[in-house]
Design an enzyme around this catalytic site. Structure first.
Site, short mmCIF file in Angstrom:
data_model
loop_
_atom_site.label_atom_id
_atom_site.label_comp_id
_atom_site.label_asym_id
_atom_site.label_seq_id
_atom_site.Cartn_x
_atom_site.Cartn_y
_atom_site.Cartn_z
N ASP A 6 0.80 -1.06 0.06
CA ASP A 6 -0.19 -0.01 -0.14
C ASP A 6 0.89 1.28 -0.16
O ASP A 6 1.45 1.69 1.14
CB ASP A 6 -0.79 0.10 0.84
CG ASP A 6 -1.82 1.16 1.49
OD1 ASP A 6 -1.98 2.04 0.40
OD2 ASP A 6 -2.23 1.62 2.46
N HIS A 10 3.00 9.86 1.69
CA HIS A 10 3.05 11.20 2.59
C HIS A 10 3.94 11.75 2.74
O HIS A 10 5.19 11.42 2.92
CB HIS A 10 1.99 10.50 3.74
CG HIS A 10 0.83 10.07 3.66
ND1 HIS A 10 -0.28 10.73 2.93
CD2 HIS A 10 0.63 8.55 4.08
CE1 HIS A 10 -1.17 9.79 3.01
NE2 HIS A 10 -0.75 8.65 3.34
#
Length: 141
Positions: A6, A10
């Site tokens: 995944d 960020h």
């Protein structure tokens, strides 16, 4: 049954928030195979298990047509590795758009030498090709 990632690119600043405000996940896709190969070097997984869980099982589970195996007539989506060549992650070789990696400074035992997408070189010598090599997946459903 399947090993997947995944990718969560960020920024470092976003990750510095409190636990309940920081976005989850870390940038991982660039180093996911090398992470699995560390488990191979540590005797946790065989190479066959890594291939099965990251390629064969994915193609079978989602019924992806002509991918997931090295077979005549299949698309050549391949990664060429040097299992004995160390690779150290640093600011100069991080390709994540967010500009950081949780592996910065880590020394992997193996190096990804080349990546092929649809039989064409997509990554080699630390460089991503400028060509768009991806193709829409088709399914046997």
């Amino acid at each position: 049954d399947i090993i997947a990632t995944d990718h969560a690119p960020h920024t470092w600043e976003e990750k510095q928030n409190s636990y309940f405000k920081a976005p989850s996940g870390v940038p991982l896709v660039q180093h996911s195979l090398q992470t699995l190969l560390e488990l191979y070097h540590n005797g946790v997984f065989t190479l066959e298990t890594i291939v099965k869980k990251t390629s064969h099982a994915v193609a079978e589970r989602f019924q992806v047509q002509d991918r997931g195996y090295i077979r005549e007539g299949y698309f050549a989506d391949l990664v060429l590795l040097d299992l004995g060549k160390p690779y150290v992650v640093n600011d100069d070789n991080i390709l994540y758009h967010c500009g950081w990696s949780p592996f910065n400074g880590y020394r992997f035992h193996s190096t990804v030498e080349m990546t092929l997408v649809n039989g064409q070189i997509a990554w080699q010598n630390g460089q991503v090709t400028d060509q768009i090599l991806g193709k829409r997946l088709t399914f046997n459903r």
